[in-house]
Design a protein around this motif. Structure first.
Motif, PDB file in Angstrom:
ATOM      1  N   VAL A  78       2.436  -1.178   4.366  1.00 52.53           N
ATOM      2  CA  VAL A  78       2.593   0.165   3.807  1.00 52.53           C
ATOM      3  C   VAL A  78       4.029   0.270   3.303  1.00 52.53           C
ATOM      4  O   VAL A  78       4.976   0.223   4.089  1.00 52.53           O
ATOM      5  CB  VAL A  78       2.272   1.258   4.848  1.00 52.53           C
ATOM      6  CG1 VAL A  78       2.564   2.634   4.280  1.00 52.53           C
ATOM      7  CG2 VAL A  78       0.817   1.155   5.296  1.00 52.53           C
ATOM      8  N   VAL A  79       4.172   0.369   1.995  1.00 56.73           N
ATOM      9  CA  VAL A  79       5.507   0.384   1.381  1.00 56.73           C
ATOM     10  C   VAL A  79       6.013   1.788   1.086  1.00 56.73           C
ATOM     11  O   VAL A  79       7.181   1.974   0.755  1.00 56.73           O
ATOM     12  CB  VAL A  79       5.543  -0.470   0.090  1.00 56.73           C
ATOM     13  CG1 VAL A  79       5.326  -1.935   0.413  1.00 56.73           C
ATOM     14  CG2 VAL A  79       4.549   0.042  -0.935  1.00 56.73           C
ATOM     15  N   GLY A  80       5.132   2.785   1.187  1.00 58.61           N
ATOM     16  CA  GLY A  80       5.554   4.146   0.916  1.00 58.61           C
ATOM     17  C   GLY A  80       4.515   5.156   1.323  1.00 58.61           C
ATOM     18  O   GLY A  80       3.336   4.819   1.501  1.00 58.61           O
ATOM     19  N   GLN A  81       4.975   6.396   1.497  1.00 59.29           N
ATOM     20  CA  GLN A  81       4.104   7.502   1.852  1.00 59.29           C
ATOM     21  C   GLN A  81       4.541   8.735   1.074  1.00 59.29           C
ATOM     22  O   GLN A  81       5.729   8.911   0.817  1.00 59.29           O
ATOM     23  CB  GLN A  81       4.163   7.787   3.353  1.00 59.29           C
ATOM     24  CG  GLN A  81       3.714   6.629   4.213  1.00 59.29           C
ATOM     25  CD  GLN A  81       3.697   6.987   5.682  1.00 59.29           C
ATOM     26  OE1 GLN A  81       3.498   8.142   6.060  1.00 59.29           O
ATOM     27  NE2 GLN A  81       3.896   5.999   6.535  1.00 59.29           N
ATOM     28  N   VAL A  96       6.933   9.540  -7.768  1.00 55.57           N
ATOM     29  CA  VAL A  96       8.264   8.968  -7.554  1.00 55.57           C
ATOM     30  C   VAL A  96       8.182   7.746  -6.643  1.00 55.57           C
ATOM     31  O   VAL A  96       8.765   6.691  -6.937  1.00 55.57           O
ATOM     32  CB  VAL A  96       9.224  10.029  -6.962  1.00 55.57           C
ATOM     33  CG1 VAL A  96      10.527   9.397  -6.505  1.00 55.57           C
ATOM     34  CG2 VAL A  96       9.478  11.132  -7.963  1.00 55.57           C
ATOM     35  N   THR A  97       7.443   7.883  -5.539  1.00 58.20           N
ATOM     36  CA  THR A  97       7.336   6.785  -4.582  1.00 58.20           C
ATOM     37  C   THR A  97       6.658   5.575  -5.203  1.00 58.20           C
ATOM     38  O   THR A  97       7.084   4.440  -4.988  1.00 58.20           O
ATOM     39  CB  THR A  97       6.573   7.244  -3.317  1.00 58.20           C
ATOM     40  OG1 THR A  97       7.225   8.410  -2.787  1.00 58.20           O
ATOM     41  CG2 THR A  97       6.559   6.164  -2.254  1.00 58.20           C
ATOM     42  N   ILE A 130       0.834  -1.206   0.000  1.00 55.22           N
ATOM     43  CA  ILE A 130       0.000   0.000   0.000  1.00 55.22           C
ATOM     44  C   ILE A 130       0.866   1.253   0.000  1.00 55.22           C
ATOM     45  O   ILE A 130       1.829   1.360   0.759  1.00 55.22           O
ATOM     46  CB  ILE A 130      -0.921   0.022   1.238  1.00 55.22           C
ATOM     47  CG1 ILE A 130      -1.791  -1.235   1.277  1.00 55.22           C
ATOM     48  CG2 ILE A 130      -1.778   1.285   1.261  1.00 55.22           C
ATOM     49  CD1 ILE A 130      -2.527  -1.431   2.584  1.00 55.22           C
ATOM     50  N   LEU A 131       0.486   2.216  -0.841  1.00 53.67           N
ATOM     51  CA  LEU A 131       1.096   3.551  -0.858  1.00 53.67           C
ATOM     52  C   LEU A 131       0.073   4.531  -0.310  1.00 53.67           C
ATOM     53  O   LEU A 131      -1.059   4.592  -0.795  1.00 53.67           O
ATOM     54  CB  LEU A 131       1.486   3.948  -2.283  1.00 53.67           C
ATOM     55  CG  LEU A 131       1.921   5.404  -2.499  1.00 53.67           C
ATOM     56  CD1 LEU A 131       3.140   5.748  -1.658  1.00 53.67           C
ATOM     57  CD2 LEU A 131       2.177   5.665  -3.973  1.00 53.67           C
ATOM     58  N   VAL A 188      -1.898  -1.160  -4.076  1.00 54.71           N
ATOM     59  CA  VAL A 188      -3.004  -0.250  -3.769  1.00 54.71           C
ATOM     60  C   VAL A 188      -2.441   1.129  -3.460  1.00 54.71           C
ATOM     61  O   VAL A 188      -1.437   1.244  -2.762  1.00 54.71           O
ATOM     62  CB  VAL A 188      -3.814  -0.754  -2.543  1.00 54.71           C
ATOM     63  CG1 VAL A 188      -4.892   0.227  -2.133  1.00 54.71           C
ATOM     64  CG2 VAL A 188      -4.409  -2.123  -2.809  1.00 54.71           C
ATOM     65  N   VAL A 189      -3.091   2.160  -3.988  1.00 50.12           N
ATOM     66  CA  VAL A 189      -2.740   3.544  -3.666  1.00 50.12           C
ATOM     67  C   VAL A 189      -3.958   4.182  -3.008  1.00 50.12           C
ATOM     68  O   VAL A 189      -5.030   4.234  -3.597  1.00 50.12           O
ATOM     69  CB  VAL A 189      -2.354   4.350  -4.930  1.00 50.12           C
ATOM     70  CG1 VAL A 189      -2.057   5.800  -4.568  1.00 50.12           C
ATOM     71  CG2 VAL A 189      -1.163   3.707  -5.629  1.00 50.12           C
ATOM     72  N   LEU A 190      -3.789   4.640  -1.768  1.00 55.51           N
ATOM     73  CA  LEU A 190      -4.845   5.372  -1.063  1.00 55.51           C
ATOM     74  C   LEU A 190      -4.437   6.833  -1.058  1.00 55.51           C
ATOM     75  O   LEU A 190      -3.420   7.194  -0.451  1.00 55.51           O
ATOM     76  CB  LEU A 190      -4.998   4.864   0.374  1.00 55.51           C
ATOM     77  CG  LEU A 190      -5.402   3.400   0.535  1.00 55.51           C
ATOM     78  CD1 LEU A 190      -5.403   3.012   2.010  1.00 55.51           C
ATOM     79  CD2 LEU A 190      -6.772   3.166  -0.082  1.00 55.51           C
TER      80      LEU A 190
END
Length: 83
Positions: A28-31, A40-41, A3-4, A49-51
């Motif tokens: 959660v792999v990135g913020q 970029v992330t 999840i990002l 998944v992108v929230l």
């Protein structure tokens, strides 16, 4: 599920990240706090998944998700707003 999280609020991203730890199989792999950071992330982390919130520091969640989709991302994209 990778999840990002994309939201202008560092505090909200931290809160949501902590809550998502309780969901089996999710990581959660990135913020990111802006549209450019999200792009970029996402390219570095390859999330499933992108929230994304609608309003970001610069740019918007809708625009970031549109750009990701146009770039061929196969992940699930979701935009939300807190009122």
């Amino acid at each position: 599920m990778k999840i990002l999280l994309v939201d202008a609020s560092d505090t909200f991203r931290k809160y949501l990240s902590e809550r998502l730890r309780a969901v089996p199989g999710s990581t959660v792999v990135g913020q990111a706090g802006s549209e450019e950071q999200a792009m970029v992330t996402a390219s570095l982390c390859a999330p499933d998944v992108v929230l994304a919130d609608v309003a970001l520091r610069t740019g918007s969640g809708f625009s970031a998700l549109r750009r990701m989709r146009a770039s061929g991302w196969a992940c699930c994209l979701r935009s939300a707003a807190a009122w």
